[in-house]
Structures are given as C-alpha cells and as structure tokens.
Design a protein around this motif. Structure first.
Motif, PDB file in Angstrom:
ATOM      1  N   TYR A 378       0.835  -1.208   0.000  1.00  0.00           N
ATOM      2  CA  TYR A 378       0.000   0.000   0.000  1.00  0.00           C
ATOM      3  C   TYR A 378       0.867   1.253   0.000  1.00  0.00           C
ATOM      4  O   TYR A 378       0.578   2.224  -0.711  1.00  0.00           O
ATOM      5  CB  TYR A 378      -0.920   0.020   1.223  1.00  0.00           C
ATOM      6  CG  TYR A 378      -1.685   1.309   1.340  1.00  0.00           C
ATOM      7  CD1 TYR A 378      -2.884   1.489   0.666  1.00  0.00           C
ATOM      8  CD2 TYR A 378      -1.179   2.370   2.083  1.00  0.00           C
ATOM      9  CE1 TYR A 378      -3.563   2.695   0.739  1.00  0.00           C
ATOM     10  CE2 TYR A 378      -1.844   3.575   2.164  1.00  0.00           C
ATOM     11  CZ  TYR A 378      -3.046   3.735   1.491  1.00  0.00           C
ATOM     12  OH  TYR A 378      -3.712   4.926   1.548  1.00  0.00           O
ATOM     13  N   ALA A 379       1.918   1.239   0.811  1.00  0.00           N
ATOM     14  CA  ALA A 379       2.778   2.422   0.905  1.00  0.00           C
ATOM     15  C   ALA A 379       3.376   2.780  -0.447  1.00  0.00           C
ATOM     16  O   ALA A 379       3.575   3.962  -0.760  1.00  0.00           O
ATOM     17  CB  ALA A 379       3.880   2.180   1.933  1.00  0.00           C
ATOM     18  N   PHE A 380       3.672   1.780  -1.277  1.00  0.00           N
ATOM     19  CA  PHE A 380       4.232   2.039  -2.607  1.00  0.00           C
ATOM     20  C   PHE A 380       3.278   2.908  -3.423  1.00  0.00           C
ATOM     21  O   PHE A 380       3.660   3.953  -3.955  1.00  0.00           O
ATOM     22  CB  PHE A 380       4.483   0.707  -3.320  1.00  0.00           C
ATOM     23  CG  PHE A 380       4.977   0.842  -4.737  1.00  0.00           C
ATOM     24  CD1 PHE A 380       6.329   0.824  -5.012  1.00  0.00           C
ATOM     25  CD2 PHE A 380       4.092   0.989  -5.801  1.00  0.00           C
ATOM     26  CE1 PHE A 380       6.800   0.949  -6.309  1.00  0.00           C
ATOM     27  CE2 PHE A 380       4.544   1.124  -7.102  1.00  0.00           C
ATOM     28  CZ  PHE A 380       5.903   1.106  -7.356  1.00  0.00           C
ATOM     29  N   GLY A 381       2.019   2.471  -3.524  1.00  0.00           N
ATOM     30  CA  GLY A 381       1.058   3.220  -4.331  1.00  0.00           C
ATOM     31  C   GLY A 381       0.692   4.552  -3.725  1.00  0.00           C
ATOM     32  O   GLY A 381       0.529   5.550  -4.436  1.00  0.00           O
ATOM     33  N   ALA A 382       0.559   4.593  -2.385  1.00  0.00           N
ATOM     34  CA  ALA A 382       0.121   5.824  -1.727  1.00  0.00           C
ATOM     35  C   ALA A 382       1.145   6.938  -1.877  1.00  0.00           C
ATOM     36  O   ALA A 382       0.790   8.083  -2.207  1.00  0.00           O
ATOM     37  CB  ALA A 382      -0.152   5.550  -0.256  1.00  0.00           C
ATOM     38  N   THR A 383       2.411   6.645  -1.626  1.00  0.00           N
ATOM     39  CA  THR A 383       3.426   7.688  -1.720  1.00  0.00           C
ATOM     40  C   THR A 383       3.565   8.206  -3.147  1.00  0.00           C
ATOM     41  O   THR A 383       3.760   9.410  -3.370  1.00  0.00           O
ATOM     42  CB  THR A 383       4.782   7.161  -1.223  1.00  0.00           C
ATOM     43  OG1 THR A 383       5.093   5.924  -1.900  1.00  0.00           O
ATOM     44  CG2 THR A 383       4.752   6.907   0.268  1.00  0.00           C
ATOM     45  N   LEU A 384       3.440   7.319  -4.131  1.00  0.00           N
ATOM     46  CA  LEU A 384       3.532   7.748  -5.527  1.00  0.00           C
ATOM     47  C   LEU A 384       2.352   8.633  -5.906  1.00  0.00           C
ATOM     48  O   LEU A 384       2.529   9.716  -6.488  1.00  0.00           O
ATOM     49  CB  LEU A 384       3.594   6.522  -6.437  1.00  0.00           C
ATOM     50  CG  LEU A 384       3.650   6.785  -7.951  1.00  0.00           C
ATOM     51  CD1 LEU A 384       4.842   7.661  -8.298  1.00  0.00           C
ATOM     52  CD2 LEU A 384       3.708   5.470  -8.720  1.00  0.00           C
ATOM     53  N   ALA A 385       1.141   8.205  -5.570  1.00  0.00           N
ATOM     54  CA  ALA A 385      -0.051   8.974  -5.936  1.00  0.00           C
ATOM     55  C   ALA A 385      -0.095  10.319  -5.218  1.00  0.00           C
ATOM     56  O   ALA A 385      -0.452  11.345  -5.817  1.00  0.00           O
ATOM     57  CB  ALA A 385      -1.307   8.160  -5.622  1.00  0.00           C
ATOM     58  N   ILE A 386       0.278  10.332  -3.943  1.00  0.00           N
ATOM     59  CA  ILE A 386       0.237  11.574  -3.174  1.00  0.00           C
ATOM     60  C   ILE A 386       1.272  12.568  -3.699  1.00  0.00           C
ATOM     61  O   ILE A 386       1.011  13.776  -3.773  1.00  0.00           O
ATOM     62  CB  ILE A 386       0.448  11.276  -1.677  1.00  0.00           C
ATOM     63  CG1 ILE A 386      -0.808  10.614  -1.104  1.00  0.00           C
ATOM     64  CG2 ILE A 386       0.773  12.541  -0.904  1.00  0.00           C
ATOM     65  CD1 ILE A 386      -0.648  10.137   0.319  1.00  0.00           C
ATOM     66  N   THR A 387       2.445  12.071  -4.068  1.00  0.00           N
ATOM     67  CA  THR A 387       3.457  12.967  -4.644  1.00  0.00           C
ATOM     68  C   THR A 387       2.942  13.624  -5.916  1.00  0.00           C
ATOM     69  O   THR A 387       3.093  14.842  -6.114  1.00  0.00           O
ATOM     70  CB  THR A 387       4.745  12.180  -4.949  1.00  0.00           C
ATOM     71  OG1 THR A 387       5.240  11.590  -3.752  1.00  0.00           O
ATOM     72  CG2 THR A 387       5.813  13.095  -5.535  1.00  0.00           C
ATOM     73  N   ILE A 388       2.307  12.851  -6.777  1.00  0.00           N
ATOM     74  CA  ILE A 388       1.742  13.403  -8.014  1.00  0.00           C
ATOM     75  C   ILE A 388       0.637  14.406  -7.698  1.00  0.00           C
ATOM     76  O   ILE A 388       0.514  15.447  -8.363  1.00  0.00           O
ATOM     77  CB  ILE A 388       1.215  12.267  -8.903  1.00  0.00           C
ATOM     78  CG1 ILE A 388       2.382  11.418  -9.409  1.00  0.00           C
ATOM     79  CG2 ILE A 388       0.416  12.819 -10.086  1.00  0.00           C
ATOM     80  CD1 ILE A 388       1.961  10.191 -10.198  1.00  0.00           C
ATOM     81  N   ALA A 389      -0.156  14.133  -6.667  1.00  0.00           N
ATOM     82  CA  ALA A 389      -1.241  15.054  -6.297  1.00  0.00           C
ATOM     83  C   ALA A 389      -0.686  16.414  -5.881  1.00  0.00           C
ATOM     84  O   ALA A 389      -1.184  17.467  -6.314  1.00  0.00           O
ATOM     85  CB  ALA A 389      -2.073  14.450  -5.170  1.00  0.00           C
ATOM     86  N   HIS A 390       0.343  16.413  -5.035  1.00  0.00           N
ATOM     87  CA  HIS A 390       0.932  17.686  -4.594  1.00  0.00           C
ATOM     88  C   HIS A 390       1.529  18.453  -5.776  1.00  0.00           C
ATOM     89  O   HIS A 390       1.317  19.670  -5.911  1.00  0.00           O
ATOM     90  CB  HIS A 390       2.012  17.420  -3.549  1.00  0.00           C
ATOM     91  CG  HIS A 390       1.489  16.958  -2.226  1.00  0.00           C
ATOM     92  ND1 HIS A 390       0.560  17.659  -1.501  1.00  0.00           N
ATOM     93  CD2 HIS A 390       1.764  15.841  -1.500  1.00  0.00           C
ATOM     94  CE1 HIS A 390       0.288  17.011  -0.376  1.00  0.00           C
ATOM     95  NE2 HIS A 390       1.006  15.904  -0.360  1.00  0.00           N
TER      96      HIS A 390
END
Length: 661
Positions: A378-390
């Motif tokens: 989960y951490a893999f996908g979450a950190t990637l998606a959140i970085t793109i969101a910011h």
C-alpha cells in the motif's frame, strides 16, 4: 458559420445535502479515513515500538499537508479520480494514468486488509472464525457480498443517514476505547520501558514504520471522491478541512498511546516486541481492549468492538471496491483502458465488470493472509499517488491561476505571476522521499509494486498506440452512454452530419433532419430543440501547420457546401442547425473529434463512393472483405466514433443500356 454549442452536463444531486451541516460532512470524511486504524495500528507498532504514537503524529503532519492539497484540487475540479484527476488537468494523460494505476492497487489492498480483519474482530462471537481454515473463507465472503452490493447499487444515494449512524458509532467507539483505557490501563512509564532511541527502534525501523503509518490515512482518496457530491460553501469546506486535519492525526496518536499502555513493548527473544505486531496484528484494537482490567470491562469492550468494527470494516471493503470500480470507469471514459472494463450495467448504471474484476483481485490478495506484505505494498502506491497530487496542485497554480478555488492551500509565495503553495511543495518533497524509502526498504513492495506499474504502463502504451492509435499524452474521452450496455432508447437530439460538397449532401442532411424532427415531436413541450451539427472537414497535409493559411478556393468550397447544407437542414421546424468547417490531418479523425467535442448522440453520414484504386488494401484500395462503400474515412468513423453511426449507402448508378447487336 456558428460554432457548435458545447453540451451542458446536468449537475449531480448532492450525496450529502447541506442540511447535514458541517458535523455531517465531517462524519462522512472522517469515516472514510478512520476505519484504517483497525488494521494499521498493529503493522506500525511492530516496527515503531514505543515511538508508535510519535510516528503517527509525524505521519499526521504529512496527512495535514496532503489534506490541504486534496481539498484545493477536489474543490476546484469537482471530479472523481483524486490525484489522477488532478494530474489530468495539470500534466497529461500519461501522468494521470500513472497516478490512477497506483490508486487502483491501493484501493484493492485496503479492501483486502479490511476484509481479512473482519473474521479476527468477530472472535468474541466465535474464536474459531479467525482460524486459518475460516479466515480466508470469511474474508472472501465479505468481498463477494461487497461486490454484490456495489453492482446492485445498494450502498448508494438515499442511505446516507444510515451510513452516518455507523460512522458516528465508529467515532464513539474509538473515543470510548481511549477514555476507558485512560481509566484502567493508564501507565505512561510503559511507553518508554523498552525504548532505546535509534537502537530499539533503529533509524531504519522508524522510517519503515513512518511510511507504513500512511496506511492509517488510506481513505483520503475516497474522501476526495466525495467532491462532486458535497454541496458545501467555501467557509464550511474550510471548517471540515481544519477539523479533520487536527482530529484524525491526534485521534490515531491517542489510540496508539493507549494501545502501548495496554499491550506494552516487552523484551523478546529477538529484542523488544509488542503483541500488537504479532498476536494481534490482524485485530490490534481487539487486542487492546482484551488487556483491560477488570475482566468484565474487557469482555464488554470486546463485544462493543466486535459489534461496531465488523460492520465498519465491511463498509470499508465496500467503499474501497466502489472506489476502484469508479477509477476503472474513469480510466475507461478517458480511453486509458478498454471501454469494456468500465462498461455500465443497464439497470443499475454501475461498472459491474470492473467491480467483478476488482473483487477477484482482492480475493487473490486475501489468500496469503499477510497484512504486513499488504501494508508495505500500500505504501508504494500511496506515496507515488500523493506525490503526483501535490505536484499537480502546484502546477495548476501556474497553468490555471484564475480558476475558482473554493479552498486554497495557505502560505503561498509569488513566482512569475503565480502563487505557489509552500505546504504542497514541502509535502511533495516529503512524500517523494517516502516513495524512495519504500523502494529502498520494502523488498516486496518494490518488486510487486514495480511489477504492477510496469504491467500497467506496457498495457497503456499498447492500448493507446495499437488499438486507439492516439498519443500517450493526449486526452481522449467518451460519454457515459458509450459505456452503457444495451442503451434502452435511441436518442437523436444531437446529430452530427459530415458533408463533403457532393450531390449526396442534400439527401444525407434531409435524412438527419427527418430523424431530428421526429425526435422533437416526441419530446416534451419545454424540451430544448434537437440539433444538427453540420461539419465540413478540410484535410490539411502534414507539410503544413493545422492553422496555416489555406487556399482561398478550398475555404470557399467549404463555405458553399455548408451554406447549402444549412438551407436544407433549416427546412425542418424546431431543429437547430449549426455549421462549422474544421481542419484535420485526416477526414475520419476530424469527424470523430468533432463528435466528441459536441457530445453527438449519432453521426449520420453518406458512405464513400467505391475506390478507383485496384489491388485491394495492399495498394491503398479497399480490401475484398469490405463493402465498396466503406472507404478509409468511413472505416475510421465506424471504428472510433463515440456514438452511433448511421451510414447511408450511395444510390446505385442506373445500368448501362446493352449494346445493340
């Protein structure tokens, strides 16, 4: 010539009416995030040990910054898709797909984690239900039931208040666990009894646990998906963001503090450990209340946890599968994956194919029954998606500075005429570093997550280039009707008619006019008039720019053909006629693009005359398997059109008289 009118999308009825007020909206948002505590606490405490409360607070800081960015992006765009939607507007379709594909695996993991936790939280009912022989079966049954509810749209509109009651029960239970814990197991010294800073836990453990702690805020994408449904004033939205950003991190930290007092860190064979990360890793909150004293308090709290946690986790499974199906639908709408994956059910208008596939994948994730593996993934996908969101929120400040924003991330700095949000930039840096730490410290997440992303990118490139024949970065979308199976009624209220300046134009426009007039007769008296959008495609060679000055004769031919076609179309009363000359590299592509822009419900076009090139497709002609009237432009439209295509074959030429003997 007039420009074709853009179709107006009817506003979505709000899922949460303003009558619920700020408390009701907060309950909805908190419930999307708060359910994660039931499975996140154990995996974080396993590596965080006595620092777990502080780790949750540190992760909470990133949560606060992320909440600010998501609130600005979701409030500004009011679209489903979270970080994928932000990236679509800020960057391009390729970046949007990367974010969307990362979100998909996260939704599936949350669904699997919630489902596998249900049998463990039902242990007060029966201890056997959490045994290895039962837990996978119960978790699979939870996923199947959640899929059925989503397919039949049972947990949709009209049940908001019942779901709000469950969310309130969840909040009350968490407060009760903390309050009772303060009374019966309040021993602050237990927090530091086995703590040796940077040794137990060491720096690697702290970073590992901090990244895993992001699992506690797994519902932030689901909360962002509420944006199109929430009808809240900017002032109310700010209050929701402020309350949530403070309450959620401190709530998690308080729960972790009580948990480590009830189930403290002790010396083990391999060093300090806590039963929260071992015996109770699948149901840490149940483990916490089981340690309460006296026994009757523990028994009462165990039953309270079972009664509330099981339905809350079932709801989390349901909403996660709904979230992944919505994202698959969004990807299909934007031609990032095949349309059949996002196909809507005719009766319930739900993406049943996506829901079924999501359920099968979630069951596959449940089978190993390994919450630690799922948490790291989960951490893999979450950190990637959140970085793109910011990064998307920052870029939109530059590319669309004047777009209305009901909520804005505070503390901005000027840069080339734009106001860049400092919190979003700082959060992008932190989440980016967190993503790198996942790649460095989480072996399973690195290989499984990397494989997931590689598979998705290869699939995306092949689909876009081979099947769609379009750019990897260009936005190409279809209407919802294109994903609805067996549309019950054929509507011709918006008809696109390509004309070519031939003798057949009058017949084609007349055919479309009769269809539009017939549709208008059946419509309500106050309905908008049906519309004929006439287009003439001017084919521009690759050697010239699309906006280059063209031969005046070409433009005169187009204008003459459009005037003639407009005269024919205007003979039909109550039918609005628009006319436009468009430029394109190929006629077929120009027609399809015009249909997408105008929201056409049907394309009425005359078939092309037989090709004069002999030798079939090899020499540029028409293959033997195709009718003579299907030329290159017609074939392209039939293949790529986002709506129905009504094809009228050219009249047969009269037979030549037989030669005299």
């Amino acid at each position: 010539m007039t420009e074709p009118e853009q179709p107006r999308k009817p506003p979505l009825p709000p899922l949460l009416q303003r009558g619920l007020g700020v408390p009701g909206l907060f309950v909805a948002v908190y419930s999307a995030v708060g359910a994660s505590i039931y499975f996140a606490l154990g995996v974080v405490a396993e590596r965080g040990l006595g620092l777990t409360p502080l780790i949750f607070l540190a992760a909470g800081l990133l949560f606060v910054l992320t909440t600010l960015s998501y609130a600005e992006g979701a409030g500004m765009l009011r679209e489903r898709g979270g970080s994928s939607s932000f990236a679509r507007h800020a960057f391009n379709e390729l970046i949007a797909f990367v974010a969307g594909w990362a979100i998909l695996i996260d939704y599936l993991i949350v669904a699997a984690l919630a489902a596998i936790s249900v049998p463990h939280y039902l242990q007060p009912v029966s201890a056997d239900i959490a045994s290895s022989g039962w837990q996978v079966g119960v978790a699979a049954a939870v996923i199947v039931a959640a899929c059925l509810l989503n397919v039949f749209n049972v947990t949709g509109r009209g049940r908001e208040r019942q779901l709000a009651v469950l969310a309130l029960a969840d909040i009350v239970l968490q407060l009760a666990v903390v309050a009772v814990g303060v009374l019966v197991v309040f021993h602050p010294d237990r927090l530091t009894a086995e703590l040796d800073l940077f040794t137990d836990p060491n720096a690697t453990d702290i970073v590992y646990a901090a990244v895993i702690a992001m699992l506690a805020y797994a519902g932030i994408e689901a909360a962002a998906d509420l944006a199109p449904d929430i009808d809240a004033k900017p002032r109310e939205l700010k209050r929701i963001v402020s309350i949530g950003a403070i309450a959620v991190p401190f709530g998690y930290a308080a729960m972790a503090t009580i948990a480590l007092m009830a189930v403290p860190v002790i010396a083990g064979p391999s060093g300090p450990e806590t039963a929260l990360g071992n015996e109770f890793v699948e149901a840490p909150i149940l483990g916490v209340v089981s340690a309460y004293e006296p026994a009757w308090v523990a028994d009462g709290m165990r039953w309270a946890v079972a009664i509330v946690a099981a339905p809350v986790l079932f709801w989390a499974t349901t909403t996660s599968l709904l979230g992944v199906s919505r994202h698959i639908y969004t990807l299909a709408i934007n031609r990032q994956i095949p349309s059949w994956l996002g196909k809507l059910n005719r009766r319930h208008a739900t993406p049943h194919v996506a829901i079924a596939i999501s359920g099968l994948i979630a069951i596959g994730l449940v089978v190993p029954a390994n919450v630690r593996m799922l948490a790291g993934l989960y951490a893999f996908g979450a950190t990637l998606a959140i970085t793109i969101a910011h990064l998307s929120v920052v870029r939109l400040r530059v590319t669309e500075p004047d777009r209305p924003r009901p909520f804005r991330v505070p503390w901005s700095v000027p840069w080339r005429g734009a106001q860049l949000p400092v919190p979003a930039m700082a959060a992008a840096l932190v989440s980016g570093l967190a993503f790198l730490s996942v790649l460095g410290y989480h072996d399973t997440a690195r290989w499984v997550g990397g494989g997931w992303m590689l598979f998705g990118l290869v699939f995306y490139v092949v689909y876009r280039k081979v099947f769609e024949g379009t750019s990897l970065t260009k936005r190409v979308s279809v209407t919802e009707k294109a994903l609805t199976k067996q549309v019950p009624e054929v509507a011709y209220r918006n008809i696109l008619v390509p004309i070519f300046g031939t003798k057949l134009d009058d017949d084609i426009v007349a055919t479309a006019g009769r269809l539009a007039a017939a549709e208008q007769e059946q419509a309500a008296a106050d309905a908008d008039p049906t519309r004929l959008d006439l287009i003439y495609v001017i084919e521009v060679p690759l050697t010239e720019a699309l906006d280059a000055e063209l031969d005046p004769q070409t433009e005169r031919v187009a204008a003459r053909a459009l005037r003639r076609a407009s005269d024919v179309g205007e003979e039909y009363a109550d039918v609005r006629v628009t006319a436009e000359a468009v430029r394109a590299r190929e006629v077929g592509a120009g027609i399809v693009d015009a249909a997408r822009r105008s929201g056409a419900e049907a394309i009425v076009m005359g078939a092309e005359p037989p090709t004069k090139i002999k030798g079939g497709a090899t020499l540029g002609g028409i293959g033997a398997a195709k009718p003579a009237e299907i030329g290159a432009a017609t074939e392209y439209v039939l293949k790529k059109a986002p709506c129905r295509v009504l094809l009228t074959a050219p009249p047969e030429a009269p037979p030549e008289p037989a030669a005299a003997d």
